[in-house]
Motif scaffolding. Structure first.
Motif, PDB file in Angstrom:
ATOM      1  N   GLY A 661       1.327 -18.545  43.487  1.00  0.00           N
ATOM      2  CA  GLY A 661       2.040 -17.738  43.572  1.00  0.00           C
ATOM      3  C   GLY A 661       1.512 -16.276  42.800  1.00  0.00           C
ATOM      4  O   GLY A 661       1.219 -15.658  44.066  1.00  0.00           O
ATOM      5  N   THR A 663      -1.413 -15.585  40.840  1.00  0.00           N
ATOM      6  CA  THR A 663      -3.452 -15.884  40.458  1.00  0.00           C
ATOM      7  C   THR A 663      -3.830 -15.150  39.699  1.00  0.00           C
ATOM      8  O   THR A 663      -3.940 -14.157  40.655  1.00  0.00           O
ATOM      9  CB  THR A 663      -4.163 -16.776  41.614  1.00  0.00           C
ATOM     10  OG1 THR A 663      -3.972 -15.266  42.751  1.00  0.00           O
ATOM     11  CG2 THR A 663      -3.798 -17.349  42.600  1.00  0.00           C
TER      12      THR A 663
ATOM     13  N   ALA B 225       3.516 -14.769  32.095  1.00  0.00           N
ATOM     14  CA  ALA B 225       4.698 -14.644  31.857  1.00  0.00           C
ATOM     15  C   ALA B 225       6.069 -14.257  31.409  1.00  0.00           C
ATOM     16  O   ALA B 225       7.204 -13.974  31.790  1.00  0.00           O
ATOM     17  CB  ALA B 225       5.426 -16.129  32.691  1.00  0.00           C
ATOM     18  N   GLY B 287      -5.467  -9.835  41.017  1.00  0.00           N
ATOM     19  CA  GLY B 287      -4.460 -10.178  39.810  1.00  0.00           C
ATOM     20  C   GLY B 287      -3.585  -9.843  39.913  1.00  0.00           C
ATOM     21  O   GLY B 287      -2.085 -10.510  40.377  1.00  0.00           O
ATOM     22  N   GLY B 290      -0.739 -10.345  42.256  1.00  0.00           N
ATOM     23  CA  GLY B 290       0.153 -11.663  42.834  1.00  0.00           C
ATOM     24  C   GLY B 290       1.015 -11.811  41.837  1.00  0.00           C
ATOM     25  O   GLY B 290       1.891 -12.132  41.285  1.00  0.00           O
ATOM     26  N   TRP B 291       1.137 -10.678  40.689  1.00  0.00           N
ATOM     27  CA  TRP B 291       2.083 -10.193  39.673  1.00  0.00           C
ATOM     28  C   TRP B 291       3.013  -9.795  40.617  1.00  0.00           C
ATOM     29  O   TRP B 291       4.648  -9.537  40.094  1.00  0.00           O
ATOM     30  CB  TRP B 291       1.318  -9.020  38.745  1.00  0.00           C
ATOM     31  CG  TRP B 291       0.500 -10.117  37.195  1.00  0.00           C
ATOM     32  CD1 TRP B 291      -0.699 -10.664  37.753  1.00  0.00           C
ATOM     33  CD2 TRP B 291       1.836 -10.937  36.663  1.00  0.00           C
ATOM     34  NE1 TRP B 291      -0.980 -10.990  36.225  1.00  0.00           N
ATOM     35  CE2 TRP B 291       0.368 -12.054  35.755  1.00  0.00           C
ATOM     36  CE3 TRP B 291       2.968 -11.627  36.448  1.00  0.00           C
ATOM     37  CZ2 TRP B 291       0.682 -12.784  34.539  1.00  0.00           C
ATOM     38  CZ3 TRP B 291       2.848 -12.489  34.784  1.00  0.00           C
ATOM     39  CH2 TRP B 291       2.033 -12.972  34.408  1.00  0.00           C
ATOM     40  N   THR B 293       3.971 -10.347  42.334  1.00  0.00           N
ATOM     41  CA  THR B 293       5.565 -11.279  43.386  1.00  0.00           C
ATOM     42  C   THR B 293       6.425 -11.446  42.573  1.00  0.00           C
ATOM     43  O   THR B 293       7.885 -11.577  42.480  1.00  0.00           O
ATOM     44  CB  THR B 293       5.252 -13.374  43.879  1.00  0.00           C
ATOM     45  OG1 THR B 293       3.649 -13.090  44.506  1.00  0.00           O
ATOM     46  CG2 THR B 293       6.164 -13.910  44.186  1.00  0.00           C
ATOM     47  N   LEU B 294       6.259 -11.634  40.879  1.00  0.00           N
ATOM     48  CA  LEU B 294       7.047 -12.132  39.710  1.00  0.00           C
ATOM     49  C   LEU B 294       8.088 -10.422  40.207  1.00  0.00           C
ATOM     50  O   LEU B 294       9.136 -10.735  39.861  1.00  0.00           O
ATOM     51  CB  LEU B 294       6.380 -11.892  38.292  1.00  0.00           C
ATOM     52  CG  LEU B 294       5.758 -13.567  38.824  1.00  0.00           C
ATOM     53  CD1 LEU B 294       5.824 -12.970  36.882  1.00  0.00           C
ATOM     54  CD2 LEU B 294       7.156 -13.780  38.926  1.00  0.00           C
TER      55      LEU B 294
END
Lengths: 664, 552
Positions: A661, A663, B225, B287, B290-291, B293-294
């Protein structure tokens, strides 16, 4: 656009506001004279600033071009979300200049007058605080460079109007009148808001300059595409105007609004606030000319209002009510002018009307003051000798509003009549003008008739005073008659600022505001050639209408005969119909009022109680609380558990990464 | 790095000022007689903090500079955040005087700790190197642990401090662990070097799986992360928030506002620097999407948990503590939007305004609460607050203003802040480069967040309803002090100012965005966003007569 940043606009707005804050905060601890001085001086200073700004504007080069010369001042950013940009930004062009001068100038005179009129009132400081607040709100309405700020001022004047109509809040009737005014205005405001939303959806901006660019750069195809929605938005804006400017169908609040102190009626409900609708139409004239259908509606509604209110004014017996209906009728004239694409005439009549109607209201206040609160004209009469200044200035006001040659109203009314006759094709249905013009003449005739009925009944003939009124009979002090005389002189001479073009003389007024109304002018010019000789006939007809109204009034009321009563007896039904204001209030009460009550009852029982309170609010509340408690139960104070949950969270994050999820 | 220049010192001047003031306060405490009224120290502290705020406003550079051999970044972000945390610090110090006296803990260390914590936050947001970041973070954190446990005789306070310390240590450990991954892979601790290495053309191949031990976990991502989670812990975002309600309700009341407000915005500012800097791809699109999502999951969890649990709380301080979790969620919502090129600048402006509004109003709310109490305890149940608005109109009005701001209603600052935050998040969902799944997520989050903020608003409005709608029936003492009044006044004026004229703060936010975002993003069309057009045509063409063409 040739705009120049200036520092003058903020003080113009802030001076009255400062006065309001000062009187509102500490006014009740100050002596009355000081409170009044604060109120008067802050408006006086604002008037001087408005004059300076107007002079600066006048001196700017290139003031003739469309959209040209304006002073601007950006105070601060306010709302800036995506395409919606609305700043605390002020814009001062010719129309703003005229409005600001009227607001602060007439405002100053009325503040002075108020110091005399209200000198016995307990709430003098509060009164001046409200009055100053009104001026500040009205100025922000006319100075706004975007529709959001304009709406803020629009609501602001509505709020102060409500506060001042209900100023003597211990009287339930006055409070009802205030509420009625507020609610009728809310209906209009809702339409105005919808209109602004729709406009924002079409043009993508609420900035007035931006809207003007959008409107003037539209290709015919775009115009056709936007047509229906644009017409809807201008119609909604106009409905907003009918609320604030007391036109059919929302005019019903204005006669009741006379419950407020008389100077308030003069300032808010005659000279300034009620003209906000005209101002909006002139300000946005570039939009209205794109929608001929709306223009026709505006013209027809304006004329109907002028006729109806004139007829009602003819049979009213409360001196202020007569003037209130007269105001509605004159506002109708202005809308008629705006509707036939003659914004310059509308604006000119707005200014002259501000002078003579403020004069008439203040004069009526002086009469009421002299008679210890008596407002019924059947118990007046023969006051000419007792109140020399008041009666003379009142007569000047009546002559001006009736359009007696060379008074202010003569010039402005003739310009409107000429617009109706000349600009017929702009409306989209040429036949309409053939109906509009004679009716407009009749309305002018009615104006002269009811105004001179009022004058003769109050000031001529024999005294019919009550004993109580007789005992205190006196002319008002100089602080009250002074403003009367100033306004009277203005009512006599203001017309010469706008001499008609055809006389070959220079029309200063028209020239001054030409940049702002250029789109309309261009449209009118594209349809018609130069003004023709027919205008002489128009002037003659207008003058004849006014003079014959005055003459008939003299015959009927000036000699004290029984004719009016016999006329009323001859047509009892017609008389009752007009006397009861065509039963419009009753009609509204029956339709909207009753229907609303029934609907509210049903809504309250089923929708509000059952659906909203029980199911929606109760349910959502219960669900939130329940789930909240559930989550809260995890919170047991146990540190190990906290760390465990943190690690579960970390594991989830790593899981998200692992399944791709994230990248880089 | 051998020496340093005066420019290096200038860049850290606000932090230096705060540290020196902290030391001065400590010395004053030591060398004064026991009878010396400690309230003077509050004024000294507030003065120093306001001076630091003023200095950071004055020295804010037009162009970002790198100081101390690349370890410190001196730019608008650092200056703006330092200024607002320092103002929050001043408000807190002013509001602590009578409260500390009442609890007999009025010692100078308290004020020194406040100043040190603020200095730590300033260093943390200015860091351009993970070592400096860690230094600043710990400097702030250690001071905050001590502040939380400051009521030594109270078990509740000690327990709160201990929990805070343990979870904070966990966060620090995760941070160091994550940094270790990145440094191990790139050979540097500097943001610029790490960013360059991660963005190198062959980075994907190089870093994909250098060891082959855990085939499905790319190591740079694991490092990032871990660092991200460390910040979530420090910011008390769900599901790493569990320590916060306990810590916040045990800490001395005035400090709670500082810890939860200023601490949070410093953390989110450091995250913004990381995600717009070393962790960003050149155009932010790949990039960070994608982040996103977190950040998205953390934001959802925080907003849901924070608002819902806040509704069930009976104690106002605990309610505010839980809702601070929700506010962390809103700030993370802005972080989601940072991942979308078109919305990046808007998200930074929104986060600056939101952070400023929240930090100031929160500090103000807690010092008002600290002014009421009985028997050495604070008054914070709804019952105790009943009717106080009518008994103490000024304080009640101020508290209502702060709560209204937190609820996001006009005319307070929170309204404009929430408006720009949600509209940015919604706009991010419409960005051209936004991956489809993100777009929908973001818009739902924006809408859902709005709905939940209404639920959260209920919790605040209930307090206001008690302030005015009920009669006072419990004896509650009002502990007035001129310093408290001053602090409340500062917070109230700022909250109103930012609500009515947010332009100035938004301009600062715009500067921050300009200096923080890579040049490629600046050119994105959304950034150009012109104010309303003011140019009118020089001459008008005659408008064609529209009569016939119109459909009506």
């Amino acid at each position: 656009m040739n705009t120049v940043a200036t520092g003058l606009l903020a003080p113009l707005l802030l001076l009255p506001l400062a006065g309001a804050v000062l009187n509102g905060a500490v006014g009740r601890f100050l002596p009355k004279s000081l409170s009044a001085a604060i109120g008067i001086l802050s408006i006086g200073a604002a008037f001087v600033v408005a004059l300076l700004a107007t002079l600066q504007l006048h001196g700017l080069p290139g003031a003739e071009a469309y959209g040209a010369a304006a002073l601007t001042q950006d105070l601060a950013e306010w709302i800036n979300v995506g395409p919606l940009v609305a700043s605390w930004a002020l814009h001062f062009d010719a129309v703003t200049a005229i409005m600001s001068l009227v607001i602060t100038g007439v405002g100053l005179l009325i503040h002075l007058y108020s110091a005399g009129y209200m000198h016995d009132d307990e709430g003098l400081a509060k009164y001046f605080a409200y009055l100053n607040l009104f001026v500040a709100a009205m100025l922000s309405l006319v100075l706004a460079d975007n529709l959001v700020l304009l709406f803020l001022g629009w609501e602001g004047v509505g709020l102060v109007s409500w506060l001042l109509i209900g100023f003597w809040y211990k009287d339930a009737e006055k409070v009802d009148a205030a509420n009625k005014a507020f609610i009728a205005n809310r209906v209009g405001d809702l339409a105005l808001m919808l209109g602004v939303f729709l406009l924002f959806g079409l043009a993508g901006t609420v900035h007035i300059g931006g809207l003007r660019d959008w409107a003037s750069h539209m290709s015919p195809e775009q115009l056709t595409a936007a047509g229906t929605l644009l017409t809807a938005s201008t119609l909604l804006l106009f409905i907003g105007c009918t609320g604030k400017s007391a036109q059919i169908p929302l005019y019903v609040w204005l006669p009741d609004a006379m419950a407020g102190p008389t100077p308030v009626s003069a300032l808010i409900h005659a000279a300034t606030m009620v003209t906000a609708g005209i101002y909006l139409m002139v300000r946005l004239n570039f939009l209205f000319i794109l929608t001929p259908f709306t223009l026709s509606v505006v013209a027809v509604i304006g004329l109907l209002t002028a006729l109806m209110a004139g007829a009602i004014g003819l049979v009213q017996n409360d001196i202020k009510k007569v003037l209130a209906y007269s105001t509605i009728s004159q506002l109708g004239f202005m809308f008629l002018a705006a509707g036939v694409a003659a914004p310059a005439a509308a604006m000119f009549h707005l200014v002259t009307h501000a002078f003579f109607k403020a004069l008439l209201f203040l004069g009526s206040g002086s009469v009421i003051h002299a008679l210890s609160g008596e407002q019924d004209i059947r118990r007046m009469g023969g006051l000419g000798q007792v109140l020399p200044s008041t009666s003379k200035t009142f007569l000047i006001g009546c002559l001006a509003i009736a359009g007696f040659p060379l008074t202010a109203g003569f010039f402005s009314k003739d310009e409107i009549l000429w617009g109706v006759l000349n600009n017929q094709q702009v409306l989209g249905s040429p036949g309409l003008s053939a109906v509009l013009f004679p009716l407009a003449l009749f309305a002018a005739f009615l104006t002269a008739l009811y105004m001179f009925r009022l004058y003769f009944t109050v000031f001529a003939g024999e005294q019919r005073l009550t004993d109580e009124a007789k005992s205190h009979l006196h002319e008002s002090p100089a602080i009250m008659t002074g403003p009367l005389w100033v306004l009277a002189i203005l009512s006599l001479v203001a017309g010469f600022a706008g001499l008609p073009h055809f006389t070959g003389l220079h029309n200063h007024f028209h020239h001054f505001i030409a940049p702002v109304i250029a789109p309309t002018e261009a449209l009118v010019r594209s349809v018609y050639g130069p003004e023709s000789g027919a205008i002489w006939g128009c002037v003659g007809a207008g003058t004849a209408a006014g003079l014959s109204g005055m003459g008939l009034a003299f015959v009927l009321w000036g000699r004290g005969g029984e004719t009016p009563a016999r006329l009323a007896a001859a047509w009892p039904r017609l008389h009752a119909l007009v006397l009861n204001k065509f039963y419009i209030d009753e009609l509204y009460a029956l339709t909207f009022g009753k229907a609303l009550q029934v609907k509210s009852r049903v809504y309250d029982l089923f929708v509000d109680n059952l659906v909203i309170d029980t199911v929606a609010v109760g349910g959502a509340g219960w669900l939130s609380t329940f789930s909240g408690q559930l989550i809260g139960r995890l919170q047991n104070g146990n540190l190990q558990r906290y760390i465990t949950i943190a690690f579960i969270g970390l594991a989830f994050v790593l899981f998200l990464i692992a399944r791709g999820g994230v990248t880089p | 790095m051998i020496g340093f220049t005066s420019a290096d010192l200038l860049g850290l001047l606000p932090a230096l000022l705060l540290v020196l003031a902290g030391m001065a306060v400590l010395l004053l405490e030591v060398f004064q007689r026991a009878s010396f009224p400690r309230t003077h120290l509050a004024y000294v502290t507030a003065l120093a903090a306001l001076a630091a705020a003023g200095v950071s406003y004055l020295i804010a550079p037009a162009e970002p500079q790198t100081l101390w051999g690349g370890m410190v970044r001196f730019d608008a972000l650092g200056c703006v955040i330092t200024a607002f945390t320092a103002v929050a610090c001043a408000i807190t110090a002013l509001g602590s005087t009578r409260y500390l006296e009442e609890l007999e803990i009025d010692r100078g260390e308290y004020y020194a700790l406040l100043l040190f914590a603020t200095a730590g936050m300033s260093v943390m947001v200015s860091a351009n190197d993970f070592v400096v970041l860690f230094l600043g973070l710990e400097m702030a954190a250690v001071a905050m642990y001590a502040l939380t446990a400051y009521q030594r005789r109270s078990n509740l306070s000690s327990e709160a401090g201990f929990k805070y310390f343990l979870l904070g240590a966990l966060g620090s450990a995760l941070l160091v662990y994550g940094v270790a991954f990145l440094t191990g892979l790139t050979g540097s601790t500097g943001y610029d070097e790490i960013g360059a290495a991660l963005r190198a053309p062959d980075a994907a191949r190089h870093f994909a799986n250098p060891t082959g031990v855990v085939p499905f976990l790319p190591l740079p991502l694991v490092g990032m992360a871990l660092i991200f989670v460390a910040f979530l812990i420090k910011m008390a975002a769900a599901p790493f928030h569990m320590w916060a309600p306990d810590a916040y309700s045990g800490a001395p009341t005035p400090t709670t506002g500082f810890l939860s407000g200023a601490g949070k915005i410093a953390g989110v500012a450091a995250l913004f620097r990381l995600f717009a800097g070393p962790f960003a791809t050149p155009d932010l699109s790949g990039g960070l999407a994608g982040w996103t999502t977190l950040a998205f999951f953390a934001a959802v969890a925080s907003i849901v948990v924070g608002n819902l649990v806040a509704l069930t709380q009976k104690r106002v301080r605990r309610m505010l503590a839980w809702s601070s979790v929700a506010h962390a969620g809103y700030l993370l919502l802005a972080l989601c939007a940072l991942g979308v090129k078109e919305a990046a600048a808007g998200s930074i402006r929104a986060v600056i305004l939101y952070g400023a509004a929240y930090a100031i109003a929160n500090a103000g709310a807690f010092i008002v609460l600290a002014a009421f109490g009985r028997d050495k305890a604070e008054a914070d149940t709804l019952d105790e607050l009943s009717g106080l608005g009518r008994k103490h109109p000024a304080m009640g009005l101020a508290l209502s203003l702060f709560l209204i701001s937190a609820a996001g209603l006009p005319p307070a600052a929170g309204f404009v802040a929430k408006l720009s935050l949600f509209s940015t998040a919604f706009a991010a969902g419409e960005g051209a480069a936004t991956p489809a799944y993100c777009a929908e997520m973001l818009q739902w989050l924006a809408v859902g967040g709005l709905v939940l903020s209404v639920a959260g608003g209920l919790a605040y409005l209930r307090v206001i309803a008690h302030l005015y709608g009920r009669d006072a029936h419990v004896r509650v003492d009002y502990r007035p002090h001129p310093a408290t009044t001053l602090g409340v006044a500062i917070a109230a004026v700022l909250t109103l100012w930012m609500g009515l004229m947010p332009g100035r703060v938004l301009v600062w936010g715009g500067n921050v965005a300009k200096q923080l975002l890579p040049a490629e993003v600046q050119a994105a069309p959304a950034e150009v966003a012109p104010a309303a057009p003011t140019e009118a045509p020089k001459a008008i063409e005659v408008v064609p007569l529209p009569t016939a063409e119109l459909p009506l």
